[in-house]
Scaffold this motif. Structure first.
Motif, PDB file in Angstrom:
ATOM      1  N   LEU A  88       0.827  -1.208   0.000  1.00  0.00           N
ATOM      2  CA  LEU A  88       0.000   0.000   0.000  1.00  0.00           C
ATOM      3  C   LEU A  88       0.862   1.260   0.000  1.00  0.00           C
ATOM      4  O   LEU A  88       0.519   2.248  -0.648  1.00  0.00           O
ATOM      5  N   SER A  89       1.997   1.210   0.728  1.00  0.00           N
ATOM      6  CA  SER A  89       2.860   2.386   0.773  1.00  0.00           C
ATOM      7  C   SER A  89       3.427   2.676  -0.610  1.00  0.00           C
ATOM      8  O   SER A  89       3.482   3.819  -1.045  1.00  0.00           O
ATOM      9  N   VAL A  90       3.846   1.588  -1.324  1.00  0.00           N
ATOM     10  CA  VAL A  90       4.362   1.785  -2.681  1.00  0.00           C
ATOM     11  C   VAL A  90       3.254   2.333  -3.575  1.00  0.00           C
ATOM     12  O   VAL A  90       3.468   3.254  -4.374  1.00  0.00           O
ATOM     13  N   SER A 102      12.814   5.664  -5.978  1.00  0.00           N
ATOM     14  CA  SER A 102      12.733   6.498  -4.775  1.00  0.00           C
ATOM     15  C   SER A 102      13.053   5.619  -3.580  1.00  0.00           C
ATOM     16  O   SER A 102      12.877   4.401  -3.646  1.00  0.00           O
ATOM     17  N   PRO A 103      13.543   6.235  -2.498  1.00  0.00           N
ATOM     18  CA  PRO A 103      13.871   5.414  -1.320  1.00  0.00           C
ATOM     19  C   PRO A 103      12.651   4.680  -0.777  1.00  0.00           C
ATOM     20  O   PRO A 103      12.761   3.563  -0.272  1.00  0.00           O
ATOM     21  N   ALA A 148       4.710   7.583   3.057  1.00  0.00           N
ATOM     22  CA  ALA A 148       4.048   7.665   1.754  1.00  0.00           C
ATOM     23  C   ALA A 148       2.868   8.620   1.807  1.00  0.00           C
ATOM     24  O   ALA A 148       2.695   9.474   0.929  1.00  0.00           O
ATOM     25  N   LEU A 149       2.076   8.502   2.871  1.00  0.00           N
ATOM     26  CA  LEU A 149       0.915   9.383   3.005  1.00  0.00           C
ATOM     27  C   LEU A 149       1.358  10.843   3.196  1.00  0.00           C
ATOM     28  O   LEU A 149       0.781  11.763   2.632  1.00  0.00           O
ATOM     29  N   LEU A 203      12.157   0.758   0.408  1.00  0.00           N
ATOM     30  CA  LEU A 203      11.663   0.376   1.737  1.00  0.00           C
ATOM     31  C   LEU A 203      10.518  -0.632   1.588  1.00  0.00           C
ATOM     32  O   LEU A 203      10.469  -1.654   2.282  1.00  0.00           O
ATOM     33  N   GLY A 204       9.619  -0.338   0.648  1.00  0.00           N
ATOM     34  CA  GLY A 204       8.499  -1.248   0.388  1.00  0.00           C
ATOM     35  C   GLY A 204       8.977  -2.606  -0.081  1.00  0.00           C
ATOM     36  O   GLY A 204       8.496  -3.640   0.375  1.00  0.00           O
ATOM     37  N   ILE A 205       9.964  -2.609  -0.990  1.00  0.00           N
ATOM     38  CA  ILE A 205      10.451  -3.881  -1.542  1.00  0.00           C
ATOM     39  C   ILE A 205      11.108  -4.720  -0.448  1.00  0.00           C
ATOM     40  O   ILE A 205      10.906  -5.942  -0.385  1.00  0.00           O
ATOM     41  N   VAL A 206      11.880  -4.052   0.425  1.00  0.00           N
ATOM     42  CA  VAL A 206      12.520  -4.803   1.519  1.00  0.00           C
ATOM     43  C   VAL A 206      11.454  -5.422   2.423  1.00  0.00           C
ATOM     44  O   VAL A 206      11.555  -6.588   2.831  1.00  0.00           O
ATOM     45  N   ALA A 207      10.392  -4.654   2.689  1.00  0.00           N
ATOM     46  CA  ALA A 207       9.320  -5.185   3.545  1.00  0.00           C
ATOM     47  C   ALA A 207       8.638  -6.381   2.875  1.00  0.00           C
ATOM     48  O   ALA A 207       8.320  -7.370   3.532  1.00  0.00           O
ATOM     49  N   ILE A 208       8.447  -6.306   1.544  1.00  0.00           N
ATOM     50  CA  ILE A 208       7.842  -7.451   0.834  1.00  0.00           C
ATOM     51  C   ILE A 208       8.764  -8.656   0.926  1.00  0.00           C
ATOM     52  O   ILE A 208       8.330  -9.785   1.160  1.00  0.00           O
TER      53      ILE A 208
END
Lengths: 162, 304
Positions: free
Chosen positions: B151-153, B171-172, B297-298, B176-181
């Protein structure tokens, strides 16, 4: 034999999944069976996999001289393995009951209860011998799969309800 | 996306025609990586295919009533869900897609795990039930992080369209999103250290304990397709946007393979964690990062 049947035959030979069943063994053969699957002997080259559930397995490896308590468990497990299936008796105990012969707590040898396809003698047998036995059982399995299950190769044993 | 493109994506590339051999290949890579790390030779290249055909040709125990019908249905639903998820991946440039296909992808990715939970309970085996309960607990913990990361991505790009997400500028936040996935993928694929539901030697085969023959073959296939979908999702997010079709496909396959190698090395190097440690890991350690990702992100969205 058409192409599909030949493919199935090859696949059965190349992918024997084992279920290990201890019927009162002294643990010697069990250690050797585990050693056969360990990195040193690497039975996975033949596609061998040790499965936790008899439903997944093709080959039942029985160790031990078959104690009275183990008989019903062996029959249940044999009934739970789906056709085509094969049985390997690992060590001298399931073949002849070995040094425990004439013991009143035994109901062995194994062949009195379920049909055995391959005997791997030894007390305990070497891992190499066990791997050879598995390879032989896989070939028997491939041939057996071509025929429908008959009364002789798969006698009726009680089926445990899931 | 018109019907022809949708069918081509579902059936040819990256759908079934590509995904099924890729699933077998990834299953082989998983086992081979473990073997190499233990200094063994490991299974032959065709092993997952041999296993699949052998299981297809095996008998199944007689199953009666509605429970038996359900037990036959779950693996098929799992396979179709995973195959649909693979078909939705935006691998080829300008291959179509629709607004909101990310939501459909997330739902389809979740379908196999739902089926596993249902399968364990409908098999009525005690080991299956324990495995299903563990899968449910695991699913509740990693999905929060997984969904928040995606959702953040998505919210940083103002879209739920996969194709736009795949071609977004660097973008950073994206990383961050990819690492979390990536942190959630081992749990989604049930590999070590999160192989709790199908914990072999501990609860036999978990939810799969009572399954045999073709049903088990379908579960194996669903697992392989989950590998393709999970690794492919990360690959499409990581890959730079390339105009040429075949180059994009080759890059997708190469990046997916790298993901599979990474995850199977992790699986070979770690031992299984207990369920409470796993749940704590996701709720206490990684949730913070996911919340950080979505809040930034928000925040960025309101500033822009």
């Amino acid at each position: 034999m058409n192409l599909w049947k030949r493919l199935i035959c090859t696949c059965r030979r190349r992918s024997p999944w084992l279920f290990h069943m201890n019927s009162g063994s002294c643990n010697g053969c069990d250690i050797e069976l585990v050693a056969a699957l360990s990195p040193r002997y690497d039975a996975e080259q033949l596609g061998v996999r040790l499965e936790g559930s008899p439903r997944h397995a093709d080959i039942v490896c029985v160790t031990g001289p078959v104690t009275r308590n183990a008989v019903s468990a062996i029959k249940t497990v044999y009934g739970q393995v789906c056709h085509p299936k094969a049985v390997i008796a690992i060590g001298s105990c399931p073949a002849t009951t070995n040094v425990f012969i004439d013991s009143r707590t035994l109901a062995g040898p194994l062949e009195k209860h379920i049909p055995v396809d391959v005997f791997v003698p030894g007390c305990p047998p070497r891992p190499d011998a066990i791997i050879q036995g598995v390879a032989k059982a896989a070939e028997i399995l491939a041939e057996r799969g071509m025929k429908p299950p008959d009364a002789e190769s798969a006698p009726a044993v009680e089926e445990a309800q899931p | 996306m018109n019907l022809m493109t949708a069918l081509a994506r579902l059936l040819i590339f990256p759908g079934l025609l590509f995904a099924v051999p890729a699933a077998w290949f990834f299953l082989w890579v998983e086992r081979k990586a473990v073997a190499l790390m233990q200094e063994r030779i490991g299974p032959p290249f065709m092993q997952p295919f041999f296993d699949f055909v052998k299981l297809l040709a095996k008998n199944t125990p007689p199953r009666r009533g509605i429970g038996g019908m359900l037990m036959r249905a779950w693996p098929l639903i799992a396979v179709s869900g995973a195959a649909g998820a693979v078909g939705l991946l935006p691998v080829l440039p300008s291959s179509g897609g629709f607004e909101g296909d990310l939501i459909l992808l997330l739902a389809l990715l979740e379908l196999p795990s739902m089926c596993i939970i249902a399968a364990g309970f409908s098999s009525r085996s005690i080991f299956g039930e324990i495995g299903s309960a563990r899968e449910a607990a695991l699913s509740v913990s990693y999905n929060i992080v997984f969904l928040l990361a995606i959702l953040s991505v998505a919210s940083s790009q103002h879209t739920f369209r996969l194709e736009t997400l795949a071609s977004m500028p660097d973008s950073p936040l994206r990383w961050l999103g990819i690492v979390a996935i990536l942190v959630c993928l081992p749990a989604k694929l049930h590999i070590n250290p999160f192989s709790l539901p199908n914990a072999e030697q501990e609860i036999y085969a978990g939810p799969m304990t009572e399954y045999a023959g073709p049903e088990l073959a379908m579960w194996e296939l669903a697992h392989g397709l989950e590998w393709v979908a999970g690794a492919g999702l990360v690959a499409t997010l990581v890959a730079p946007h390339i105009g040429k079709g075949w180059l994009a496909a080759a890059l997708f396959i190469a990046l997916s393979l790298v993901m599979v190698l990474l995850l199977s090395t992790l699986a070979a190097a770690t031992a299984r964690l207990a369920i409470d440690t796993t749940v704590r890991f996701y709720w206490q350690c990684t949730l913070i990062f996911a919340v950080l990702a979505i809040s930034s992100a928000l925040f960025m969205r309101f500033r822009s």
